[in-house]
Design a protein around this motif. Sequence first.
Motif, PDB file in Angstrom:
ATOM      1  N   ARG A  12       0.846  -1.177   0.000  1.00 28.71           N
ATOM      2  CA  ARG A  12       0.000   0.000   0.000  1.00 28.71           C
ATOM      3  C   ARG A  12       0.891   1.238   0.000  1.00 28.71           C
ATOM      4  N   ARG A  13       0.329   2.356  -0.406  1.00 29.90           N
ATOM      5  CA  ARG A  13       1.118   3.580  -0.474  1.00 29.90           C
ATOM      6  C   ARG A  13       1.686   3.963   0.893  1.00 29.90           C
ATOM      7  N   GLU A  42       1.021  -2.720   8.740  1.00 29.31           N
ATOM      8  CA  GLU A  42      -0.026  -2.534   7.750  1.00 29.31           C
ATOM      9  C   GLU A  42      -0.740  -1.211   7.945  1.00 29.31           C
ATOM     10  N   ASP A  95      -5.254   3.272   3.409  1.00 26.39           N
ATOM     11  CA  ASP A  95      -5.179   4.280   2.359  1.00 26.39           C
ATOM     12  C   ASP A  95      -6.576   4.543   1.834  1.00 26.39           C
ATOM     13  N   ASP A 154      -8.422   1.389   0.430  1.00 27.76           N
ATOM     14  CA  ASP A 154      -7.986   0.187   1.112  1.00 27.76           C
ATOM     15  C   ASP A 154      -8.927  -0.981   0.877  1.00 27.76           C
ATOM     16  N   HIS A 181      -2.962   2.735  -6.094  1.00 32.72           N
ATOM     17  CA  HIS A 181      -3.492   1.499  -5.515  1.00 32.72           C
ATOM     18  C   HIS A 181      -3.618   0.383  -6.545  1.00 32.72           C
ATOM     19  N   ARG A 208      -1.104  -2.350  -6.659  1.00 34.06           N
ATOM     20  CA  ARG A 208      -1.356  -3.462  -5.724  1.00 34.06           C
ATOM     21  C   ARG A 208      -2.149  -4.571  -6.413  1.00 34.06           C
TER      22      ARG A 208
END
Length: 231
Positions: free
Chosen positions: A61-62, A85, A88, A91, A170, A173
Motif C-alpha cells: 500500500r502507499r 499494515e 489508504d 484500502d 493502488h 497493488r
Amino acid sequence: MGGASVERPHVRDPTAPEATRACPADNRSSPELCGRFLDVAEERGERLYSLYHLAATRGLRRGEACGARWADTDLSDSKTLSLLESDDDDDDGLKSDPSWRTVALDDTNIRLLKAWRAAQRRERLAAGADWIDTGLIYTAEDGSALREEYVSERFTAILKAAGLPPIRFHDLRHCAATLMLATGVDMKVVSATLGHARYSFTADVYASVVPEVSRAAAEATTAIIPRKKTQ
C-alpha cells in the motif's frame, strides 16, 4: 521537496463501508500496463523507481511504502521486508487491529533496494548536518519522510509521460496480485502477501482472474506432454 513529519501508519476503521473496493477485472492491473509503466519510470530515471517496482510486484500500500524502515528489512539472510499494515483511500481487506506482515523479496527488488540505499547514503553525505535521520527506506533528498500525495503525484506524472490511461497508485497493488496469480502462486499466499484479513476476501476480489489463470495452466499442462507432430 516531498518531505513531511514521520507518522506511523494508522489502521482503518473496521466499521467503515467498503465502498471504495476496486475491481481488478479491467486492464488497470494488466501485466502489459504495469510493464509499460515501469519501463517509462526507469527510462526517465525516476528517483522513486524502486518504490513503484516494489509496490507493483509485492503489493505494498502507499502508506506502507512510505512508512517502511531499514530496521525492518533484511536484504542478505531472510531477504524480507516487515511492514506495519496501513490504511489508504482505496484500502481493501485490511485487518481490524494493528499488525505486521513480512513480505519476501525477490532478487530484482533486493538489487533495486541496495542501489537505492547507496543513493540515499550519497544524499546523506551531500546534506551533511541538514540530514533528517528518520530511518525510513524511502525519503526526500534531505532524509525527511515522503508525503504520500507526492508519491501519487510522481506516479501520475509517469503515467502521463507514458501515455497510459489514468489509474491510481493502488492499482499497482492489484497488478501485483494479478502477476502472482498468473505465475501460479497459490491464492492463500497472495492473500498473505497483500495482508488481507480474510482469504475469502482475496478470493472474492480476484475471482475474475482465476478462470484466465486456470486456462493458462491447462494449456501449459497439455503443451508439456511430448507428442508426435500431426497434420
